[in-house]
Enzyme design. Structure first.
Site, PDB file in Angstrom:
ATOM      1  N   CYS A   2      20.410  40.705   3.806  1.00 40.38           N
ATOM      2  CA  CYS A   2      20.962  40.732   5.155  1.00 40.38           C
ATOM      3  C   CYS A   2      22.477  40.811   5.102  1.00 40.38           C
ATOM      4  O   CYS A   2      23.086  40.643   4.052  1.00 40.38           O
ATOM      5  CB  CYS A   2      20.572  39.474   5.905  1.00 40.38           C
ATOM      6  SG  CYS A   2      18.803  39.237   5.967  1.00 40.38           S
ATOM      7  N   GLY A  28      20.724  45.566   6.441  1.00 37.04           N
ATOM      8  CA  GLY A  28      19.544  45.122   7.182  1.00 37.04           C
ATOM      9  C   GLY A  28      19.376  45.958   8.428  1.00 37.04           C
ATOM     10  O   GLY A  28      20.302  46.053   9.235  1.00 37.04           O
ATOM     11  N   ASN A 102      22.059  35.009   4.454  1.00 33.89           N
ATOM     12  CA  ASN A 102      21.691  36.130   3.575  1.00 33.89           C
ATOM     13  C   ASN A 102      21.159  35.527   2.287  1.00 33.89           C
ATOM     14  O   ASN A 102      21.859  34.732   1.655  1.00 33.89           O
ATOM     15  CB  ASN A 102      22.915  37.001   3.299  1.00 33.89           C
ATOM     16  CG  ASN A 102      22.702  38.013   2.167  1.00 33.89           C
ATOM     17  OD1 ASN A 102      23.649  38.358   1.464  1.00 33.89           O
ATOM     18  ND2 ASN A 102      21.511  38.485   1.993  1.00 33.89           N
ATOM     19  N   GLY A 103      19.955  35.903   1.907  1.00 38.66           N
ATOM     20  CA  GLY A 103      19.397  35.401   0.660  1.00 38.66           C
ATOM     21  C   GLY A 103      17.972  34.964   0.842  1.00 38.66           C
ATOM     22  O   GLY A 103      17.315  35.335   1.820  1.00 38.66           O
ATOM     23  N   TYR A 259      23.034  49.306  -5.640  1.00 46.00           N
ATOM     24  CA  TYR A 259      22.481  49.905  -4.425  1.00 46.00           C
ATOM     25  C   TYR A 259      22.957  49.288  -3.115  1.00 46.00           C
ATOM     26  O   TYR A 259      23.364  50.004  -2.189  1.00 46.00           O
ATOM     27  CB  TYR A 259      20.946  49.822  -4.489  1.00 46.00           C
ATOM     28  CG  TYR A 259      20.243  50.126  -3.182  1.00 46.00           C
ATOM     29  CD1 TYR A 259      20.241  51.413  -2.637  1.00 46.00           C
ATOM     30  CD2 TYR A 259      19.591  49.115  -2.465  1.00 46.00           C
ATOM     31  CE1 TYR A 259      19.604  51.679  -1.428  1.00 46.00           C
ATOM     32  CE2 TYR A 259      18.944  49.375  -1.267  1.00 46.00           C
ATOM     33  CZ  TYR A 259      18.952  50.660  -0.752  1.00 46.00           C
ATOM     34  OH  TYR A 259      18.336  50.924   0.440  1.00 46.00           O
ATOM     35  N   THR A 305      23.297  56.883  -1.869  1.00 40.28           N
ATOM     36  CA  THR A 305      23.980  55.942  -2.759  1.00 40.28           C
ATOM     37  C   THR A 305      24.332  56.544  -4.116  1.00 40.28           C
ATOM     38  O   THR A 305      25.330  56.166  -4.728  1.00 40.28           O
ATOM     39  CB  THR A 305      23.130  54.659  -2.902  1.00 40.28           C
ATOM     40  OG1 THR A 305      22.987  54.103  -1.603  1.00 40.28           O
ATOM     41  CG2 THR A 305      23.799  53.626  -3.785  1.00 40.28           C
ATOM     42  N   ASP A 367      19.554  59.359  -9.404  1.00 44.84           N
ATOM     43  CA  ASP A 367      19.478  58.321  -8.373  1.00 44.84           C
ATOM     44  C   ASP A 367      20.078  57.035  -8.930  1.00 44.84           C
ATOM     45  O   ASP A 367      20.182  56.862 -10.146  1.00 44.84           O
ATOM     46  CB  ASP A 367      18.036  58.089  -7.905  1.00 44.84           C
ATOM     47  CG  ASP A 367      17.995  57.674  -6.429  1.00 44.84           C
ATOM     48  OD1 ASP A 367      19.054  57.285  -5.886  1.00 44.84           O
ATOM     49  OD2 ASP A 367      16.911  57.732  -5.821  1.00 44.84           O
ATOM     50  N   ASP A 368      20.461  56.122  -7.997  1.00 43.03           N
ATOM     51  CA  ASP A 368      21.021  54.856  -8.468  1.00 43.03           C
ATOM     52  C   ASP A 368      19.940  53.992  -9.118  1.00 43.03           C
ATOM     53  O   ASP A 368      20.193  53.245 -10.049  1.00 43.03           O
ATOM     54  CB  ASP A 368      21.677  54.095  -7.303  1.00 43.03           C
ATOM     55  CG  ASP A 368      20.743  53.962  -6.114  1.00 43.03           C
ATOM     56  OD1 ASP A 368      20.798  54.837  -5.237  1.00 43.03           O
ATOM     57  OD2 ASP A 368      19.937  53.016  -6.070  1.00 43.03           O
TER      58      ASP A 368
HETATM   59  O1  LIG Z   1      12.103  54.055  -5.840  1.00 40.15           O
HETATM   60  P1  LIG Z   1      12.258  53.708  -4.385  1.00 40.15           P
HETATM   61  O2  LIG Z   1      11.307  52.630  -3.972  1.00 40.15           O
HETATM   62  O3  LIG Z   1      12.177  54.917  -3.518  1.00 40.15           O
HETATM   63  O4  LIG Z   1      13.681  53.030  -4.180  1.00 40.15           O
HETATM   64  C1  LIG Z   1      14.874  53.571  -4.687  1.00 40.15           C
HETATM   65  C2  LIG Z   1      15.535  54.490  -3.702  1.00 40.15           C
HETATM   66  O5  LIG Z   1      15.802  53.802  -2.456  1.00 40.15           O
HETATM   67  C3  LIG Z   1      17.191  53.741  -2.223  1.00 40.15           C
HETATM   68  O6  LIG Z   1      17.605  54.748  -1.310  1.00 40.15           O
HETATM   69  P2  LIG Z   1      17.692  54.546   0.278  1.00 40.15           P
HETATM   70  O7  LIG Z   1      17.041  55.694   0.949  1.00 40.15           O
HETATM   71  O8  LIG Z   1      17.175  53.204   0.657  1.00 40.15           O
HETATM   72  O9  LIG Z   1      19.247  54.504   0.631  1.00 40.15           O
HETATM   73  P3  LIG Z   1      20.488  55.459   0.346  1.00 40.15           P
HETATM   74  O10 LIG Z   1      20.482  56.544   1.388  1.00 40.15           O
HETATM   75  O11 LIG Z   1      21.648  54.535   0.474  1.00 40.15           O
HETATM   76  O12 LIG Z   1      20.385  56.039  -1.027  1.00 40.15           O
HETATM   77  C4  LIG Z   1      17.847  53.991  -3.566  1.00 40.15           C
HETATM   78  O13 LIG Z   1      19.132  54.562  -3.411  1.00 40.15           O
HETATM   79  C5  LIG Z   1      16.886  54.957  -4.212  1.00 40.15           C
HETATM   80  O14 LIG Z   1      17.125  56.283  -3.750  1.00 40.15           O
HETATM   81  N1  LIG Z   2      17.613  39.749   3.123  1.00 41.71           N
HETATM   82  C1  LIG Z   2      17.967  38.537   3.486  1.00 41.71           C
HETATM   83  O1  LIG Z   2      19.047  38.055   3.189  1.00 41.71           O
HETATM   84  C2  LIG Z   2      16.914  37.764   4.269  1.00 41.71           C
HETATM   85  C3  LIG Z   2      17.320  36.420   4.830  1.00 41.71           C
HETATM   86  C4  LIG Z   2      16.095  35.569   5.171  1.00 41.71           C
HETATM   87  N2  LIG Z   2      15.397  35.181   3.973  1.00 41.71           N
HETATM   88  C5  LIG Z   2      15.182  36.316   6.113  1.00 41.71           C
HETATM   89  O2  LIG Z   2      14.133  36.777   5.709  1.00 41.71           O
HETATM   90  O3  LIG Z   2      15.521  36.477   7.259  1.00 41.71           O
HETATM   91 MG   LIG Z   3      18.782  56.388  -2.303  1.00 39.49          MG
END
Ligand SMILES: O=P(O)(O)OC[C@H]1O[C@H](OP(=O)(O)OP(=O)(O)O)[C@H](O)[C@@H]1O
Ligand SMILES: NC(=O)CC[C@H](N)C(=O)O
Ligand SMILES: [Mg+2]
Length: 507
Positions: A2, A28, A102-103, A259, A305, A367-368
């Site tokens: 979050c 989030g 957050n967490g 990420y 990313t 990819d990242d």
């Molecule tokens: O293997 P997966 O389960 O698909 O997860 C990994 C992917 O998800 C994320 O992208 P995302 O679309 O969330 O965000 P971005 O546009 O910031 O890259 C990350 O950058 C990878 O591309």
């Molecule tokens: N991603 C988060 O930081 C989640 C905060 C909290 N555990 C929730 O589920 O709302």
């Molecule tokens: Mg991505």
């Protein structure tokens, strides 16, 4: 993961909190909320499911009066995605307390039981954040003084930190007092402090998950909140800080750099952008060492990313970089969407190939990270459909084989594509012609070079070592049973229908 923000200012904070949440939206996308304290010492709240721009209308913004407030964007890691579990949460004693978190707490169930047995406190939702709020509120109630002094506040945080386990960065408001912010003793989740001087020469303070929120709202980054540290800013702008644990270490979550965080943020003095560039350089060097035989024509990132990483790999290998996929700017991040069906559909809606960059070429897609494999599987298929000759794939993070318990929703090892698979097995599963992962030591170095004082990182998703030393197979099994995709879908309908305690009012 979050996003949180808290402000104590000398002017209304509603718009600044809104702006901060907008630039933390990447942390989030499920729900958003703002709580302020108005001049008559009443809380003003608006929270609901949706993106920031959809949750807050003009009417809500008018109602969110006051010079002190906090905000939250939610990506659930506990409980349900019901709007009743959107944050901030509220408890009426002492004085009126509100909290955003957050967490993820790893002993939320025990704490809930303890709160009931010893403090007669009721937790109405399945959110760990409501538990955290009540532990803190309960500890503040034990002070014998009527008004809470800074020492009372720090004693309450100390007692809270002793009981609470997991990863957390939190910000809280207390009516008639001010704002508290604190970070877990391992510094897993990020939290920064900033300030700005207004036209009359008075200082406003902001705490936020990422420094980008400070930049955009005209605040200057002062520093990171230290692991185990709490800061208390009174509502008339005096700042106090104190280390609240005897034993602390600094182990920021490395996945923030891979990420989660925005590239224009600094976390624990490390530029996220530069860390990603170094990830690209190190991965490029590994590709040169290990893939001499591969004749790569073009390097293509998977937006968004991985773009900075792929550009640096291309520079390292002296191979052209091309934006072969167009990203629909109106679709959010797919990894943090709830449910595999939605995530899968969204990848296709979000990314489309430019045929000319693929036809007859050997492409290296970058990819990242590869988590569930949702993105990589579909993207490789799209590259082939666009006429690519060979499709190679590189990941700037190592294989993700273990669940996360500190605030990233990866609860189930079986849902991870690298779980119990070799690199060859993953390559076959995503149907690539070759697959290469960054080494964990290189990833760590890529981040650490930005701040050599950082001795360690929270790297459990890669190596299964949980920094809090209290995660056993029983807990992981429980997490898996509670939060795998099927279990969440089963519970969603039931929880959404019976937890609506707060009144959302008119849209
Ligand atoms: O293997 P997966 O389960 O698909 O997860 C990994 C992917 O998800 C994320 O992208 P995302 O679309 O969330 O965000 P971005 O546009 O910031 O890259 C990350 O950058 C990878 O591309
Ligand atoms: N991603 C988060 O930081 C989640 C905060 C909290 N555990 C929730 O589920 O709302
Ligand atoms: Mg991505």
């Amino acid at each position: 993961m979050c996003g949180i923000v808290g402000i104590v200012a000398n002017s209304p904070v509603n718009q600044t909190i809104y702006d901060a949440l907008t630039v933390l939206q990447h942390r989030g996308q499920d729900a958003a909320g703002i709580m302020t304290i108005d001049d008559q010492q009443r809380f003003r709240l608006r929270k609901a499911n949706g993106l920031v721009r959809d949750v807050f209308g003009t009417l809500h913004m008018h109602r969110l009066q006051g010079h002190i407030g906090l905000g939250h964007v939610r990506y659930p890691t506990a409980g349900s995605s019901s709007s009743a579990e959107a944050q901030p949460f509220y408890a009426n004693s002492p004085f009126g307390v509100s909290l955003a978190h957050n967490g993820n707490l790893t002993n939320a169930d025990e704490l809930k039981e303890m709160l009931y047995q010893t403090a007669r406190r009721h937790i109405n939702t399945t959110s760990d954040s409501e538990v955290l709020l009540n532990v803190l509120a309960h500890e503040m109630c034990v002070s014998r003084q009527w008004n809470l002094t800074p020492d009372d506040i720090f004693s309450a945080v100390k007692a809270t930190v002793k009981q609470v386990r997991g990863g957390y960065a939190a910000v809280a408001l207390i009516i008639g007092h001010g704002l508290i912010a604190f970070r877990d003793p391992h510094g897993i989740r990020p939290l920064v402090l900033g300030s700005r001087v207004d036209e009359s020469g008075k200082t406003d303070y902001m705490v936020a998950s990422e420094s980008v929120a400070l930049d955009v709202c005209g605040f200057t980054l002062e520093r990171d909140i230290e692991p185990g540290e709490a800061i208390y800013i009174t509502d008339d702008g005096q700042l106090f800080s104190q280390q609240c644990v005897e034993k602390f270490s600094h182990n920021p979550c490395i996945f923030e750099f891979v990420y989660f965080a925005r590239p224009d943020s600094f976390i624990d003095k490390v530029s996220v952008y530069q860390a990603r560039v170094r990830m690209g350089r190190k991965l490029g060097q590994k590709i040169r060492r290990e893939w001499e035989d591969k004749d790569i024509d073009v390097i293509i990132p998977i937006p968004e990313t991985s773009c900075d990483i792929a550009l640096e790999i291309a520079a390292e290998l002296k191979i052209p970089y091309r934006q072969g996929f167009v990203k629909n700017r109106y679709i959010g991040r797919t990894f943090i969407m709830p449910g595999q069906k939605t995530r899968k559909k969204s990848v296709r809606q979000k990314l489309n190939a430019i045929g000319a960059e693929f036809k007859g070429k050997n492409v290296l897609l970058v990819d990242d990270s590869i988590v569930r494999g949702t993105t990589s599987q579909q993207i490789i298929e799209m590259a082939r459909d666009s006429g690519a000759n060979k499709v190679y794939f590189a990941s700037a993070a190592p294989e993700i084989r273990y669940p996360n318990v500190y605030g990233i929703d990866m609860p189930s090892a079986e849902e991870l594509i690298a779980h119990e698979r070799t690199v060859k097995g993953i390559c076959d599963a995503i149907e690539a012609d070759g697959l290469i992962f960054q080494d964990l030591s290189d990833l760590i170095e890529a981040v650490r070079e930005g701040n050599p004082e950082l001795k360690g990182f929270e790297t459990s998703v890669f190596d299964g070592c949980y920094i809090t030393n209290d995660i056993d197979s029983g807990y992981l099994q429980m997490l898996n049973d509670m939060r795998n995709d099927d279990a969440k879908a089963d519970r969603a309908a039931e929880l959404a229908s019976n937890l609506e305690m707060h009144n959302e009012g008119h849209p």
